[in-house]
Every structure is written in structure tokens, then in C-alpha cells.
Scaffold this active site. Structure first.
Site, PDB file in Angstrom:
ATOM      1  N   LYS A  45       0.846  -1.200   0.000  1.00 40.67           N
ATOM      2  CA  LYS A  45       0.000   0.000   0.000  1.00 40.67           C
ATOM      3  C   LYS A  45       0.880   1.248   0.000  1.00 40.67           C
ATOM      4  O   LYS A  45       2.090   1.157   0.282  1.00 40.67           O
ATOM      5  CB  LYS A  45      -0.905  -0.020   1.241  1.00 40.67           C
ATOM      6  CG  LYS A  45      -0.142  -0.035   2.564  1.00 40.67           C
ATOM      7  CD  LYS A  45      -1.047  -0.400   3.727  1.00 40.67           C
ATOM      8  CE  LYS A  45      -0.262  -0.366   5.036  1.00 40.67           C
ATOM      9  NZ  LYS A  45      -1.034  -0.894   6.166  1.00 40.67           N
ATOM     10  N   TYR A  78      16.898  30.511   8.491  1.00 42.76           N
ATOM     11  CA  TYR A  78      15.675  31.250   8.835  1.00 42.76           C
ATOM     12  C   TYR A  78      15.576  31.482  10.339  1.00 42.76           C
ATOM     13  O   TYR A  78      15.809  30.577  11.143  1.00 42.76           O
ATOM     14  CB  TYR A  78      14.441  30.469   8.395  1.00 42.76           C
ATOM     15  CG  TYR A  78      14.140  30.595   6.931  1.00 42.76           C
ATOM     16  CD1 TYR A  78      13.941  31.837   6.336  1.00 42.76           C
ATOM     17  CD2 TYR A  78      14.038  29.457   6.138  1.00 42.76           C
ATOM     18  CE1 TYR A  78      13.653  31.938   4.974  1.00 42.76           C
ATOM     19  CE2 TYR A  78      13.748  29.545   4.785  1.00 42.76           C
ATOM     20  CZ  TYR A  78      13.558  30.798   4.218  1.00 42.76           C
ATOM     21  OH  TYR A  78      13.273  30.892   2.879  1.00 42.76           O
ATOM     22  N   MET A 134      12.825  24.602   2.933  1.00 44.15           N
ATOM     23  CA  MET A 134      12.018  23.787   2.018  1.00 44.15           C
ATOM     24  C   MET A 134      12.883  22.909   1.123  1.00 44.15           C
ATOM     25  O   MET A 134      12.588  21.743   0.898  1.00 44.15           O
ATOM     26  CB  MET A 134      11.144  24.707   1.138  1.00 44.15           C
ATOM     27  CG  MET A 134      10.196  23.940   0.234  1.00 44.15           C
ATOM     28  SD  MET A 134       9.303  25.018  -0.889  1.00 44.15           S
ATOM     29  CE  MET A 134       8.211  25.874   0.229  1.00 44.15           C
TER      30      MET A 134
HETATM   31  C1  LIG Z   1      -0.297  -1.845   6.822  1.00 38.19           C
HETATM   32  C2  LIG Z   1      -0.913  -3.145   7.176  1.00 38.19           C
HETATM   33  C3  LIG Z   1      -0.128  -4.309   7.257  1.00 38.19           C
HETATM   34  C4  LIG Z   1       1.381  -4.283   7.184  1.00 38.19           C
HETATM   35  O1  LIG Z   1       1.870  -3.840   8.424  1.00 38.19           O
HETATM   36  P1  LIG Z   1       3.440  -3.709   8.720  1.00 38.19           P
HETATM   37  O2  LIG Z   1       3.497  -3.270  10.121  1.00 38.19           O
HETATM   38  O3  LIG Z   1       3.954  -2.673   7.780  1.00 38.19           O
HETATM   39  O4  LIG Z   1       4.038  -5.030   8.475  1.00 38.19           O
HETATM   40  C5  LIG Z   1      -0.775  -5.519   7.444  1.00 38.19           C
HETATM   41  N1  LIG Z   1      -2.122  -5.573   7.593  1.00 38.19           N
HETATM   42  C6  LIG Z   1      -2.903  -4.472   7.555  1.00 38.19           C
HETATM   43  C7  LIG Z   1      -4.370  -4.604   7.727  1.00 38.19           C
HETATM   44  C8  LIG Z   1      -2.324  -3.221   7.364  1.00 38.19           C
HETATM   45  O5  LIG Z   1      -3.091  -2.131   7.352  1.00 38.19           O
END
Ligand SMILES: *Cc1c(COP(=O)(O)O)cnc(C)c1O
Length: 377
Positions: free
Chosen positions: A51, A272, A318
């Protein structure tokens, strides 16, 4: 140094000369991490969580590397991520959409062969209606809330679904899953409570493969493994066991380019707000990396050059950061040189600590204007 940068690689984004920093992603290390997790899992299968564009590192490239290790199940958060990933991987591997399918996204999801994670009875019934409308059986995963209160069917909802003989009509239940809230704290009482609750809830539903462990969950022990583990972080080199040494191989290296060096006199205001004032003659260097690249403005960290630690001085801008380079021999650091920001001298988890956050956030914040190099592919 250690040859990391001498390896041939494939570049994405601007070339080295045009970019302010280089992010090197070691696909060989990602694959090695996958093998290490699989070895821990024994008989259980191992998915890849990609993801947020593979935690910022490139979902398509990461998933393709994992495919070479035999990984055939992937998890994304959004339907859009799933559509992109399907295009990259082609037909075959299972792609689960963790956040579920929002109304209106069903047709695209079916066309791409994505597997909806039903997080509520309502989502389950919407998916059932889609299957009925299309006149075909659709795969589905059910997420139950075993004690995180984030996503998934509440226990009472699972009981209602379990009592409805038609709840899964036209659907093929391919996975029952839940997520751990405290897996990175092995002594936390919630881990065992969630394990027991997951066991109870999944038995209410028709028999299906089960999945509970994220990266840290894999290290809690085999009771948490079930049929399929869902690591993300550990694949990318983030320490899944924060209280002990990192059992994973580092995956990313970030190097920023020096754009100017100068010597300033006592009393000179630096950056800054003049939050730092030179207390004597000082040699400084400005590097081409800033908060627009995802480097936290508040992250007072270091750069390293030839193993010498170079503290930040003044505020992070930045597009640039000023370093105190007085500990380096005069003239040894020049415009065009690269200093290490994440790597062997300063790990990703250390940068997270300096930033007051977790390595997940550091990785997913890293900007898009780097010269990106994929090695070990
Ligand atoms: C993000 C996520 C994972 C992976 O988790 P990690 O801690 O990065 O291994 C697994 N299951 C679900 C439902 C997640 O949202």
C-alpha cells in the site's frame, strides 16, 4: 564506501545531475527480507503489503521483485492502488484491497480481479449484490475487529453475519483476517487478547484461510502466523522488533548533494530566524534536501561524509539544509559531493527517532523529486 552505489541500477525520476538527492532502493535486500520472513513463518504463506506505493518505494517494482520470490498475494489500501498494481503485475497474483470497496468502485474492482476486504456487513452485502448482478461468484476477504477499533466487523456484526445463511451467497470466502494493534510490543497484553478473539471470531464464519500477523506479528511466534502473514515494514528494512537489533536488511539509502560551502565568522546568523549564531569561525555546507522532500522540518539529525558526523545547524528549509562541517578537513567537502542522510551511518529507524515519528512515516513521506535508483533487481 561499501560498494552499494557501484552496483548497476535502473534510474527513475530526474538523473543524478538534475536532482538534489539520490534515493537508492535495494531490491535484492527486499527479496532477502522476504526470504527471512518466510523462513520464520515455516509452513505459513507470506504476502507482500505494498500500500501507499510500496511504502513510498514503488509498489510495482517492489511487487515484481517479490513475485520472483514466489509471492502471490499482495495487499493495497485503496482500489486505485489495486488497479495500478494489477496493470503492473498482470493476471495471477491475488490483490486484496484493505480499505474495502467504496460504492461505485465495484465494476473496476471486478474487472481487475481485485479481492474486496469486507470490513462491515454492509460492505459484504454490497459485494454480494455485485456478484448477483454479474451472475458470477466473486472472491471476498472478511476482516474482523479482534481489538483495534479501526477496521473490520465488530464481534456483534460477525455474529449477525454468521447467523445469516445467505451472508456469503455468491461469494467465495478466500480469507478471514484481522490486524494487531500492539504487535511491536511483544509483552503487550493485547497481543494474546487479540489472538484469542480472532480465534473465536473466525470459527463463527465458514472455514477459510486466516491471516493475523503484520511484520511485527510474525515475530510474536507461530501462534500468530495462521495461514498467511501480511508484512509490509519488515520487507522495506524497518525493524519489526524495535526492542532488539534489526533482523532485516536495510533497503534504502538516501544521499543529498552539497550545493555550496562557505566559512562564516563569529556572530553570523544561520538560516531562517537565525535560530543558530556562529560562536566562532565556522565552516558550513548547504545541501539540496529540505522539508519539501519529506525531511521533517523539526528533524534535527545529521548528515555523514566519510564516516564523519555533520550536525544540522539552523532551521531545515524547504529545499535545503545547512550543515556544520567543521569536523571535516578543510576543502575535503565540495559542491557536488554527496552526503549520506539514510544509510549505514544513520539508519532509517534513527532518522525516525530524530524526527519524532516512526520509520513508516519517514519512508512514505520521502519526496518524488529524487533521483531514484533501483539496484539488485
Ligand atoms: C499496513 C498493514 C499491514 C502491514 O503492516 P506492517 O506493520 O507494515 O508489516 C498488514 N495488515 C494491515 C491490515 C495493514 O493495514
Amino acid at each position: 564506501m561499501d560498494g552499494f552505489f557501484e552496483q548497476p541500477g535502473e534510474t527513475r525520476g530526474p538523473g543524478l545531475a538534475a536532482a538534489g538527492a539520490t534515493l537508492t532502493i535495494d531490491l535484492g535486500a527486499v527479496r532477502e527480507n522476504y526470504r527471512r520472513l518466510k523462513a520464520r513463518l515455516g509452513g505459513a504463506r507470506c504476502a507482500g503489503v505494498v500500500k501507499a506505493d510500496g511504502y513510498g518505494l514503488g509498489a510495482a517494482v517492489i511487487a515484481s521483485a517479490l513475485r520472483k520470490e514466489g509471492c502471490d498475494s499482495f495487499f493495497v489500501a485503496h482500489v486505485g492502488e489495486g488497479l495500478d498494481l494489477r496493470e503492473a503485475l498482470g493476471p495471477g497474483p491475488a490483490i486484496y484491497v484493505l480499505n474495502g470497496l467504496p460504492p461505485g468502485a465495484e465494476a473496476d474492482a471486478v474487472a481487475a480481479g481485485l479481492i474486496a476486504v469486507a470490513n462491515s456487513a454492509e460492505q459484504l452485502s454490497a459485494w454480494r449484490a455485485t456478484a448477483r448482478r454479474l451472475g458470477r461468484k466473486l472472491p471476498v476477504a472478511v476482516q474482523v475487529d479482534s481489538g483495534m477499533a479501526r477496521l473490520g466487523m465488530a464481534p456483534a456484526e460477525v455474529e449477525t453475519v454468521a447467523a445469516d445463511p445467505d451472508a456469503l451467497a455468491g461469494l467465495d470466502l478466500t480469507l478471514v483476517m484481522s490486524h494487531l494493534a500492539c504487535a511491536d510490543e511483544p509483552d503487550h497484553a493485547a497481543n494474546r487478547v487479540q489472538l484469542a478473539e480472532f480465534e473465536r471470531l473466525r470459527r463463527l464464519l465458514p472455514a477459510a484461510p486466516a491471516s493475523l500477523a503484520n511484520s511485527s506479528g510474525i515475530f510474536l511466534g507461530s501462534e500468530w502466523h495462521f495461514d498467511l502473514a501480511r508484512p509490509g515494514a519488515a520487507l522495506y528494512g524497518i525493524n519489526p522488533t524495535p526492542d532488539s537489533d534489526n533482523p532485516m536488511r536495510p533497503v534504502v539509502r538516501l544521499e543529498a548533494k552539497v550545493i555550496q560551502t562557505r566559512t562564516i565568522g563569529e556572530g553570523a546568523g544561520i538560516g531562517y530566524g537565525h535560530t543558530a549564531i556562529a560562536d566562532g569561525p565556522l565552516r558550513v555546507a548547504t545541501i539540496s534536501l529540505g522539508y519539501a522532500d519529506g525531511w521533517r522540518r523539526r528533524a534535527a539529525a545529521f548528515a555523514h561524509f566519510n564516516d564523519v558526523r555533520l550536525p544540522f545547524i539552523g532551521r531545515v528549509s524547504m529545499d535545503s539544509i545547512i550543515l556544520d562541517v567543521s569536523d571535516l578537513p578543510e576543502g575535503s567537502l565540495k559542491a557536488g559531493d554527496m552526503v549520506e542522510m539514510i544509510g549505514p551511518s544513520q539508519t532509517l529507524d534513527e532518522v525516525a527517532r530524530y524526527s519524532g515519528t516512526i520509520a513508516y512515516e519517514v519512508l512514505t513521506s520521502l519526496g518524488r523529486r529524487f533521483n531514484r535508483r533501483y539496484i539488485g533487481g
